[in-house]
Scaffold this active site. Structure first.
Site, PDB file in Angstrom:
ATOM      1  N   ARG A 141       0.832  -1.144   0.076  1.00 49.45           N
ATOM      2  CA  ARG A 141      -0.116  -0.136   0.317  1.00 49.45           C
ATOM      3  C   ARG A 141       0.884   1.237   0.062  1.00 49.45           C
ATOM      4  O   ARG A 141       2.070   1.339   0.695  1.00 49.45           O
ATOM      5  CB  ARG A 141      -0.780  -0.015   1.180  1.00 49.45           C
ATOM      6  CG  ARG A 141      -2.015  -1.252   1.024  1.00 49.45           C
ATOM      7  CD  ARG A 141      -2.525  -1.253   2.388  1.00 49.45           C
ATOM      8  NE  ARG A 141      -3.809  -2.310   2.574  1.00 49.45           N
ATOM      9  CZ  ARG A 141      -3.419  -3.529   2.724  1.00 49.45           C
ATOM     10  NH1 ARG A 141      -2.318  -3.936   3.000  1.00 49.45           N
ATOM     11  NH2 ARG A 141      -4.665  -4.469   2.502  1.00 49.45           N
ATOM     12  N   HIS A 166      -0.584  -2.396  -4.505  1.00 53.86           N
ATOM     13  CA  HIS A 166      -0.287  -3.441  -5.344  1.00 53.86           C
ATOM     14  C   HIS A 166      -0.195  -2.574  -7.018  1.00 53.86           C
ATOM     15  O   HIS A 166      -0.312  -3.349  -7.985  1.00 53.86           O
ATOM     16  CB  HIS A 166      -0.898  -4.739  -5.688  1.00 53.86           C
ATOM     17  CG  HIS A 166      -0.752  -5.762  -4.415  1.00 53.86           C
ATOM     18  ND1 HIS A 166       0.374  -5.436  -3.384  1.00 53.86           N
ATOM     19  CD2 HIS A 166      -1.575  -6.395  -3.963  1.00 53.86           C
ATOM     20  CE1 HIS A 166       0.239  -6.335  -2.632  1.00 53.86           C
ATOM     21  NE2 HIS A 166      -0.912  -6.804  -2.772  1.00 53.86           N
ATOM     22  N   HIS A 257       3.290 -12.738  -5.284  1.00 53.24           N
ATOM     23  CA  HIS A 257       1.800 -12.683  -4.530  1.00 53.24           C
ATOM     24  C   HIS A 257       1.271 -14.372  -4.483  1.00 53.24           C
ATOM     25  O   HIS A 257       0.144 -14.266  -4.496  1.00 53.24           O
ATOM     26  CB  HIS A 257       1.011 -11.814  -5.024  1.00 53.24           C
ATOM     27  CG  HIS A 257       0.030 -11.330  -3.686  1.00 53.24           C
ATOM     28  ND1 HIS A 257      -0.961 -11.824  -3.438  1.00 53.24           N
ATOM     29  CD2 HIS A 257       0.037 -10.239  -3.171  1.00 53.24           C
ATOM     30  CE1 HIS A 257      -1.695 -11.414  -2.507  1.00 53.24           C
ATOM     31  NE2 HIS A 257      -0.967 -10.208  -2.147  1.00 53.24           N
ATOM     32  N   ASP A 349      -1.915  -9.686   8.268  1.00 52.73           N
ATOM     33  CA  ASP A 349      -1.698  -8.807   6.942  1.00 52.73           C
ATOM     34  C   ASP A 349      -0.830  -7.857   7.322  1.00 52.73           C
ATOM     35  O   ASP A 349      -0.943  -6.683   7.148  1.00 52.73           O
ATOM     36  CB  ASP A 349      -2.985  -8.254   6.288  1.00 52.73           C
ATOM     37  CG  ASP A 349      -2.881  -7.895   4.787  1.00 52.73           C
ATOM     38  OD1 ASP A 349      -1.517  -8.122   4.198  1.00 52.73           O
ATOM     39  OD2 ASP A 349      -3.612  -7.353   4.472  1.00 52.73           O
ATOM     40  N   GLU A 420       5.215 -12.368   1.414  1.00 52.62           N
ATOM     41  CA  GLU A 420       5.466 -11.432   0.136  1.00 52.62           C
ATOM     42  C   GLU A 420       6.785 -10.820   0.540  1.00 52.62           C
ATOM     43  O   GLU A 420       6.672  -9.682   1.494  1.00 52.62           O
ATOM     44  CB  GLU A 420       4.602 -10.500  -0.052  1.00 52.62           C
ATOM     45  CG  GLU A 420       3.143 -11.078  -0.289  1.00 52.62           C
ATOM     46  CD  GLU A 420       1.885 -10.217   0.030  1.00 52.62           C
ATOM     47  OE1 GLU A 420       1.832  -9.013  -0.692  1.00 52.62           O
ATOM     48  OE2 GLU A 420       1.043 -10.544   0.614  1.00 52.62           O
TER      49      GLU A 420
END
Length: 454
Positions: A141, A166, A257, A349, A420
């Site tokens: 982000r 992304h 990803h 996350d 990631e």
């Protein structure tokens, strides 16, 4: 001008049967042995690569319909990896279990049309799951889709709440990459290239995600991603991105990803929650209520929180414990609205800040250990090695049963998780984070290895 501090910047040009024993086994593997197993297959067997037509779709840069191909990498231990030229996507990774049973351990779609319409469609409502995509220009982000560089403010499409995610509405995962097979000593692979123009992801006033217009990213960028597979079960991802401009800097954050489920992507709903994860990080980056990291250079300690994966834990063992401490300083309550980090993200996350490399955490290609995962039911293990400063561990929180996977099953929470490897989210707006600026004429190179061992 700050330059990329991690990654390499150059001038132009557990095989254990019970859960408790599994935790002990993973905890004892912080060295390099798991990713350094001897090749199996013998007889001079070498990995292979093949190519097949996968369909046609429109290339957004040109507006023309172009062919898409699938490259299949195979080693001599029964492992296969399928890579698409659309999005430089990892479609599948098939790995044997401890008993030799093969299963695809990544989430994905069966057809090209599924990827075009479902993986990261150009819509403003959170975009899609990004299954297997090569994500760029900026993975993760950027707050409010703006950053300052080259003496001006750049604006990007908003596609994730109030932020850009992304790369925006049409990122690297939406394009068709040029590709060719490659061969190296003991490996086979595919090299993919994309030229991202100056003002990539720009948009007119009133266009989706750009109510006031978007400038897009500065500078032309030539990106090469090479996947290689060897007989040690190591899937290498090698990134090379050159800033083609002689005057403009740009920002860059690249990652893969893929969502992993070591029991197999067709496993029952929630199966990934029973797998063990270990992350080589003493600190993580808590976020505000829009999932932008708080301005804390070194994050906060994982100790005493559900974010502590220094020793292996199953993903599901603490994912719902929103009453547990998350070590966010109270001074940031206005940014978090006082909510638990697990509640804000609906699970994990977040960016884990990887520990400094030591002799004991140095693996193949001299890379640092990022994370490990282990599935007790199959005995499959995954070790992640990287030169990047962080890893975004995401537990698939926004999978809601609306997507049908490659084997005809729907994906729900607990279906898979990502590692990631990347720079930190929102680094262009946070000077205390490792820089993601790539100067004029500079080249960024980086490697991540996903090593599988049954």
């Amino acid at each position: 001008m700050r330059q990329l501090l991690r990654g390499r910047l150059t001038s132009p040009a557990v095989r254990i049967g019970v859960a408790a024993a599994a935790a002990v086994a993973v905890a004892g593997t912080l060295g390099v042995t798991a990713a350094s197993a001897s090749p199996q297959g013998g007889g001079g067997c070498s990995p292979t690569v093949s190519k097949q037509f996968f369909g046609k779709t429109v290339e957004p840069y040109t507006g023309k319909t172009e062919p898409v191909f699938r490259y299949t990498l195979s080693n001599c231990r029964g492992m296969t990896v399928r890579i698409l030229t659309f999005g430089a996507i990892t479609q599948s990774i098939t790995v044997p279990s401890r008993n030799g049973t093969k299963a695809d351990v990544t989430l994905g779609f069966k057809t090209l049309q599924d990827y075009v319409t479902e993986d990261s469609p150009p819509v403003t409502a959170n975009g899609g799951p990004y299954f297997g995509e090569t994500v760029g220009r900026y993975a993760n982000r950027i707050a409010k889709g703006t950053f300052k560089l080259n003496g001006k403010t750049y604006t990007l499409p908003i596609n994730n709440g109030v932020n850009s995610l992304h790369g925006g509405l049409v990122g690297f995962g939406n394009h068709i990459w040029a590709a060719h097979a490659v061969h190296g000593p003991g490996s086979a692979g595919v090299s993919l290239t994309l030229v991202s123009p100056n003002r990539d992801s720009s948009g007119a006033v009133g266009s989706p995600g750009c109510p006031s217009g978007c400038t897009g990213y500065p500078a032309q960028l030539t990106v090469n991603v090479t996947y290689t597979l060897n007989n040690q079960g190591q899937l290498g991802i090698h990134y090379n991105a050159h800033n083609d401009s002689s005057t403009l800097s740009t920002v860059l954050n690249l990652t893969n990803h893929s969502y992993f489920n070591l029991a197999g992507e067709a496993s029952p709903a929630g199966s990934a929650y029973g797998q063990f994860v270990q992350i080589n990080a003493n600190n993580y980056s808590p976020t505000d209520d829009t999932q932008i990291p708080l301005p804390i250079a070194n994050g906060v300690p994982v100790a005493g929180t559900p974010f502590d994966f220094r020793a292996p834990h199953t993903i599901g063992s603490r994912i719902d414990d929103v009453s547990a401490p998350d070590n966010v300083p109270s001074q940031f309550n206005n940014l978090t609205k006082g909510e638990s980090q697990l509640l804000i993200a609906q699970g994990y996350d977040h960016n884990w800040i990887l520990n400094k490399q030591t002799a004991g955490t140095t693996g193949p290609d001299g890379l640092n250990l990022a994370a490990r995962a282990f599935d007790p039911s199959s005995g499959r293990r995954l070790t992640v090695w990287t030169d990047q400063p962080g890893v975004q561990f995401y537990s698939g929180n926004f999978l809601t049963g609306t997507l049908v996977g490659i084997s005809g099953h729907t994906y729900r929470q607990g279906a898979g998780y990502t590692f990631e490897t990347q720079h930190f989210p929102n680094s262009p707006n946070e000077p205390s984070f490792p820089s993601t600026t790539l100067g004029p004429g500079k080249t960024f190179v980086s490697t991540t290895i996903f090593a599988f061992n049954s």
